[in-house]
Design a protein around this motif. Structure first.
Motif, mmCIF file in Angstrom:
data_model
loop_
_atom_site.group_PDB
_atom_site.id
_atom_site.type_symbol
_atom_site.label_atom_id
_atom_site.label_comp_id
_atom_site.label_asym_id
_atom_site.label_seq_id
_atom_site.Cartn_x
_atom_site.Cartn_y
_atom_site.Cartn_z
ATOM 1 N N SER A 72 -12.690 -33.708 0.709
ATOM 2 C CA SER A 72 -11.782 -34.371 -0.235
ATOM 3 C C SER A 72 -11.282 -35.721 0.256
ATOM 4 O O SER A 72 -10.405 -36.315 -0.386
ATOM 5 C CB SER A 72 -10.575 -33.460 -0.510
ATOM 6 O OG SER A 72 -9.879 -33.177 0.691
ATOM 7 N N LEU A 73 -11.816 -36.234 1.363
ATOM 8 C CA LEU A 73 -11.309 -37.466 1.950
ATOM 9 C C LEU A 73 -11.433 -38.649 0.994
ATOM 10 O O LEU A 73 -10.483 -39.413 0.795
ATOM 11 C CB LEU A 73 -12.050 -37.760 3.260
ATOM 12 C CG LEU A 73 -11.621 -39.011 4.017
ATOM 13 C CD1 LEU A 73 -10.158 -38.922 4.417
ATOM 14 C CD2 LEU A 73 -12.497 -39.215 5.254
ATOM 15 N N PHE A 74 -12.602 -38.825 0.374
ATOM 16 C CA PHE A 74 -12.830 -39.937 -0.551
ATOM 17 C C PHE A 74 -13.030 -39.483 -1.996
ATOM 18 O O PHE A 74 -13.147 -40.328 -2.876
ATOM 19 C CB PHE A 74 -14.058 -40.743 -0.123
ATOM 20 C CG PHE A 74 -13.989 -41.303 1.267
ATOM 21 C CD1 PHE A 74 -13.090 -42.302 1.586
ATOM 22 C CD2 PHE A 74 -14.816 -40.822 2.260
ATOM 23 C CE1 PHE A 74 -13.016 -42.821 2.866
ATOM 24 C CE2 PHE A 74 -14.764 -41.334 3.551
ATOM 25 C CZ PHE A 74 -13.857 -42.335 3.848
ATOM 26 N N ARG A 75 -13.096 -38.174 -2.229
ATOM 27 C CA ARG A 75 -13.520 -37.692 -3.543
ATOM 28 C C ARG A 75 -12.530 -38.054 -4.645
ATOM 29 O O ARG A 75 -12.927 -38.488 -5.735
ATOM 30 C CB ARG A 75 -13.738 -36.179 -3.503
ATOM 31 C CG ARG A 75 -14.371 -35.626 -4.773
ATOM 32 C CD ARG A 75 -14.905 -34.233 -4.554
ATOM 33 N NE ARG A 75 -15.926 -34.221 -3.517
ATOM 34 C CZ ARG A 75 -17.192 -34.559 -3.714
ATOM 35 N NH1 ARG A 75 -17.582 -34.977 -4.920
ATOM 36 N NH2 ARG A 75 -18.063 -34.500 -2.734
ATOM 37 N N SER A 76 -11.241 -37.884 -4.405
ATOM 38 C CA SER A 76 -10.266 -38.194 -5.453
ATOM 39 C C SER A 76 -10.277 -39.685 -5.791
ATOM 40 O O SER A 76 -10.170 -40.073 -6.963
ATOM 41 C CB SER A 76 -8.866 -37.750 -5.021
ATOM 42 O OG SER A 76 -8.466 -38.426 -3.842
ATOM 43 N N ASP A 77 -10.432 -40.535 -4.778
ATOM 44 C CA ASP A 77 -10.524 -41.978 -5.028
ATOM 45 C C ASP A 77 -11.790 -42.324 -5.799
ATOM 46 O O ASP A 77 -11.786 -43.235 -6.643
ATOM 47 C CB ASP A 77 -10.509 -42.741 -3.701
ATOM 48 C CG ASP A 77 -9.166 -42.624 -2.999
ATOM 49 O OD1 ASP A 77 -8.149 -42.494 -3.685
ATOM 50 O OD2 ASP A 77 -9.144 -42.656 -1.755
ATOM 51 N N PHE A 78 -12.880 -41.612 -5.520
ATOM 52 C CA PHE A 78 -14.130 -41.869 -6.237
ATOM 53 C C PHE A 78 -14.012 -41.441 -7.694
ATOM 54 O O PHE A 78 -14.495 -42.143 -8.598
ATOM 55 C CB PHE A 78 -15.274 -41.111 -5.549
ATOM 56 C CG PHE A 78 -16.603 -41.257 -6.224
ATOM 57 C CD1 PHE A 78 -17.380 -42.392 -6.025
ATOM 58 C CD2 PHE A 78 -17.073 -40.266 -7.069
ATOM 59 C CE1 PHE A 78 -18.604 -42.530 -6.660
ATOM 60 C CE2 PHE A 78 -18.296 -40.390 -7.700
ATOM 61 C CZ PHE A 78 -19.073 -41.527 -7.498
ATOM 62 N N GLU A 79 -13.366 -40.308 -7.943
ATOM 63 C CA GLU A 79 -13.301 -39.776 -9.295
ATOM 64 C C GLU A 79 -12.379 -40.589 -10.198
ATOM 65 O O GLU A 79 -12.645 -40.715 -11.402
ATOM 66 C CB GLU A 79 -12.849 -38.313 -9.252
ATOM 67 C CG GLU A 79 -13.887 -37.385 -8.633
ATOM 68 C CD GLU A 79 -13.383 -35.964 -8.488
ATOM 69 O OE1 GLU A 79 -12.153 -35.749 -8.687
ATOM 70 O OE2 GLU A 79 -14.193 -35.075 -8.173
ATOM 71 N N ASP A 80 -11.273 -41.125 -9.651
ATOM 72 C CA ASP A 80 -10.370 -41.900 -10.513
ATOM 73 C C ASP A 80 -10.663 -43.400 -10.500
ATOM 74 O O ASP A 80 -9.951 -44.182 -11.125
ATOM 75 C CB ASP A 80 -8.908 -41.650 -10.124
ATOM 76 C CG ASP A 80 -8.587 -42.095 -8.697
ATOM 77 O OD1 ASP A 80 -9.380 -42.850 -8.100
ATOM 78 O OD2 ASP A 80 -7.543 -41.671 -8.168
ATOM 79 N N GLY A 81 -11.719 -43.820 -9.781
ATOM 80 C CA GLY A 81 -12.120 -45.214 -9.796
ATOM 81 C C GLY A 81 -11.412 -46.109 -8.798
ATOM 82 O O GLY A 81 -11.745 -47.302 -8.690
ATOM 83 N N SER A 82 -10.444 -45.567 -8.055
ATOM 84 C CA SER A 82 -9.713 -46.407 -7.103
ATOM 85 C C SER A 82 -10.570 -46.794 -5.905
ATOM 86 O O SER A 82 -10.287 -47.801 -5.243
ATOM 87 C CB SER A 82 -8.450 -45.689 -6.629
ATOM 88 O OG SER A 82 -8.754 -44.443 -6.026
#
Length: 225
Positions: A72-82
């Protein structure tokens, strides 16, 4: 915004998100304790056996707990476009990646290190081995985060990247695991263990030097692909 101020903003943001999502913060610690406590139930309560395997169990539990939180290190940033916005920011991507790795270690690796003496006492390890346990985890867990972040960057765009992340990073974790358990075994046997710690320090310096560049390259490959 200066480069260092951007680094601080990313670090504070990730720490704020980690403490807001208490489940993601507590899960690695609970998993760490559960994995370590299952070993005595499986092999029996013999004190000598537990003392021999204690160092290895603590390190394997820490490694798996780190890997659990790495997907989950980069996944949330990848999913919301940030993540794309971070790549377009004036700050170097490798510095942004380093801020996220430091945040990951502060909420995962550092608590595991502080919790390790409790498990050492549970396995009956001598008090002389406690400095070796804490020191090896203090140097080794940042290296686990750096190595895992490279794999997390490569698999961030995949729907089921957790399995591939494990396959990519576990072989790279082996030298860190060997040095960590070797130092603890040497301390339990009353032998000098600082040589293992020195080599861990060398690997950590190499990781801090080259891993951020590899992480930024892996993120660019995943996002552009």
């Amino acid at each position: 915004m200066s480069v260092m101020s951007g680094f601080g903003v990313v670090l504070k943001r990730d720490l704020h998100l980690a403490f807001r999502n208490r489940g993601d913060l507590i899960n690695p610690l609970v998993f760490f304790m559960l994995v370590a406590t299952l070993f005595p139930l499986g092999v029996g309560p013999d004190p000598e056996t537990l003392m021999i395997m204690g160092g290895g169990v603590i390190w394997v539990s820490a490694l798996l707990s780190n890997l659990l939180a790495m997907d989950s290190l980069f996944r949330s940033d990848f999913e919301d476009g940030s993540l794309e916005q971070l790549m377009l920011a004036p700050q170097p991507l490798w510095m942004t990646a380093m801020a996220k790795v430091i945040s990951h270690w502060l909420v995962t690796g550092l608590p595991l290190t502080l919790l390790s003496p409790v498990l050492a006492i549970m396995f009956g390890l001598p008090s002389e081995a406690l400095p070796a346990i804490v020191a090896t985890l203090f140097l080794g867990t940042p290296l686990l985060s750096l190595i895992g972040a490279i794999g997390a960057g490569l698999t961030v765009g995949l729907r089921k990247g957790g399995i591939l992340l494990s396959l990519l990073t576990l072989p790279l974790y082996i030298p860190v695991l060997i040095l960590g358990t070797g130092a603890i075994d040497a301390a339990v046997s009353g032998m000098a263990w600082h040589g293992h710690l020195l080599w861990q320090g060398v690997l950590l310096v190499l990781g801090i030097t080259f891993a951020p560049l590899a992480i930024s390259a892996s993120l660019r490959i995943s996002v552009s692909g």
